[in-house]
Enzyme design. Structure first.
Site, PDB file in Angstrom:
ATOM      1  CB  THR A 236      -0.847  -0.074   1.293  1.00 21.59           C
ATOM      2  OG1 THR A 236      -1.698  -1.181   1.157  1.00 21.59           O
ATOM      3  CG2 THR A 236      -1.643   1.158   1.575  1.00 21.59           C
TER       4      THR A 236
ATOM      5  NE  ARG B   6      -9.179  -7.483   3.163  1.00 21.38           N
ATOM      6  CZ  ARG B   6      -8.140  -6.666   3.226  1.00 21.38           C
ATOM      7  NH1 ARG B   6      -7.870  -5.862   2.230  1.00 21.38           N
ATOM      8  NH2 ARG B   6      -7.357  -6.654   4.273  1.00 21.38           N
TER       9      ARG B   6
ATOM     10  N   GLY C  22     -10.293  -3.520   3.235  1.00 18.07           N
ATOM     11  CA  GLY C  22      -9.294  -3.501   4.304  1.00 18.07           C
ATOM     12  C   GLY C  22      -9.405  -2.244   5.153  1.00 18.07           C
TER      13      GLY C  22
ATOM     14  CB  THR D 150       1.210  -0.236   4.936  1.00 17.52           C
ATOM     15  OG1 THR D 150       1.405  -1.405   4.119  1.00 17.52           O
ATOM     16  CG2 THR D 150       2.522   0.088   5.633  1.00 17.52           C
TER      17      THR D 150
ATOM     18  N   GLY E 238      -4.769  -5.684   7.123  1.00 16.64           N
ATOM     19  CA  GLY E 238      -5.835  -4.736   7.383  1.00 16.64           C
ATOM     20  C   GLY E 238      -6.834  -5.159   8.443  1.00 16.64           C
TER      21      GLY E 238
HETATM   22  N1  ASP Z   1      -3.618  -2.659   4.671  1.00 14.25           N
HETATM   23  C1  ASP Z   1      -3.952  -3.076   3.339  1.00 14.25           C
HETATM   24  C2  ASP Z   1      -5.176  -3.935   3.374  1.00 14.25           C
HETATM   25  O1  ASP Z   1      -5.308  -4.753   4.266  1.00 14.25           O
HETATM   26  C3  ASP Z   1      -2.881  -3.844   2.683  1.00 14.25           C
HETATM   27  C4  ASP Z   1      -1.542  -3.174   2.682  1.00 14.25           C
HETATM   28  O2  ASP Z   1      -1.219  -2.383   3.541  1.00 14.25           O
HETATM   29  O3  ASP Z   1      -0.789  -3.448   1.762  1.00 14.25           O
HETATM   30  O4  ASP Z   1      -5.986  -3.826   2.469  1.00 14.25           O
END
Ligand code: ASP
Length: 319
Positions: free
Chosen positions: A183, A211, A213, A233, A236
């Site tokens: 992210t 889904r 996050g 990040t 999630g």
């Molecule tokens: N936090 C993000 C999610 O769960 C994923 C990520 O940080 O890459 O959608």
């Protein structure tokens, strides 16, 4: 020389967290990641140095990272179980507590700009799916064909997972690997002393059933107020359960913790022991930054009023 300012304007970015490569493994993408983060920091700096606000700086930085195929956001997003790119983003203005977010968008080139439009041009905070795409088109934001988001690396990654799952089907109905991060996020403090936070992501590889996050959820993956700005990040579901970004702000406001203490407490002593890996970037009103992570690495960059850009691009496994 930057203009005199009473607040130490600052912008801090992240480009995802993850595992480090085994020692000695070449990391040929290092220069490309450093370049992309530097350009994004520079774009935000130009806004802040010119007297622009923190919301605009966050958006300018994140648009560049969304357009880069290197990150799991916008172009280069991971594929869902259905083989499509569905993106989430949020933007929050700490000075007014206004916020905008989108989840599951498929057609808009820059999800962070739709999040800003939701904040500034709608009466709502969070729009989802086809409705969010329709809103983006209605307010005149650029839409692109699905092929814009697709990169060969991400497509092969998705295909390999489908093949692996065909050989050894997951035991749970939704068994997406939790190790696929990437992210992007930004937090900024402008010359007027206003904070803002934004986050943009393709979410988890192979996500199913719509889904969503933490990234587009205000208080979980993204939060800003008059005390601090936070973007997360990582896994999630854990960030949602622990209301990570708001918890950091609350610890600072109600318990008087520093940004470093609050961010470390939540990442290392609340989320990690519960099994949730990831990291945050956090920034306070005085330009103090914190970027703790419980994964092995996290990409970040910071730029301050003197224009000097510092980047951290460790040799992470790009999954
Ligand atoms: N936090 C993000 C999610 O769960 C994923 C990520 O940080 O890459 O959608």
């Amino acid at each position: 020389m930057p203009p005199a300012s009473s607040f130490p304007y600052t912008l801090l970015l992240h480009g995802g967290s993850g595992r480090l490569q085994p020692a000695g493994t070449p990391f040929p993408q290092q220069a490309a990641y450093t370049h992309a983060l530097t350009e994004a920091a520079q774009a935000g700096y130009v806004v802040l140095a010119g007297g622009g606000n923190s919301v605009a700086a966050v958006e300018a930085s994140l648009r560049l990272l969304e357009d880069s195929p290197l990150f799991n956001a916008g172009r280069g997003s991971v594929f869902s179980h259905a083989g499509v790119n569905e993106m989430d983003a949020a933007l929050m203005d700490g000075a007014t507590l206004r916020a905008g977010a989108v989840a599951g968008v498929r057609t808009v080139r820059n999800p962070i700009s739709v999040a800003r439009a939701v904040m500034e041009r709608s009466a709502h905070v969070l729009l989802t799916g086809a409705g969010a795409d329709e809103f983006a088109a209605a307010v005149g934001l650029e839409t692109v064909p699905a092929a814009w988001f697709r990169t060969e690396e991400r497509w092969h990654q998705w295909q390999a997972l489908q093949q692996a799952n065909a050989l050894a089907p997951p035991t749970k109905p939704f068994d997406s690997p939790a190790s696929k991060y990437g992210t992007v996020g930004a937090v900024a403090l402008d010359q007027a002393g206003h904070l803002a936070a934004g986050t943009s992501t393709g979410g988890q590889l192979n996500k199913k059933y719509g889904r969503v996050g933490d990234s587009p959820l205000i208080g979980a993956g993204t939060y800003a107020n008059h005390v601090c700005a936070v973007s997360g990040t990582g896994h999630g579901e854990f960030f949602i359960r622990h209301a990570v970004a708001h918890d950091i702000a609350a610890l600072m406001e109600y318990r008087g913790l520093s940004v470093q203490q609050a961010a470390e407490l939540v990442v290392h002593h609340k989320v990690a022991p519960a099994g949730g890996k990831g990291g945050v970037i956090a920034l306070d009103l005085h330009g103090n930054v914190a970027m703790p992570y419980s994964t092995e690495g996290m990409f970040w960059a910071v730029v301050r009023a003197d224009g000097r850009i510092e980047t951290n691009v460790c040799p992470m496994v790009i999954e």
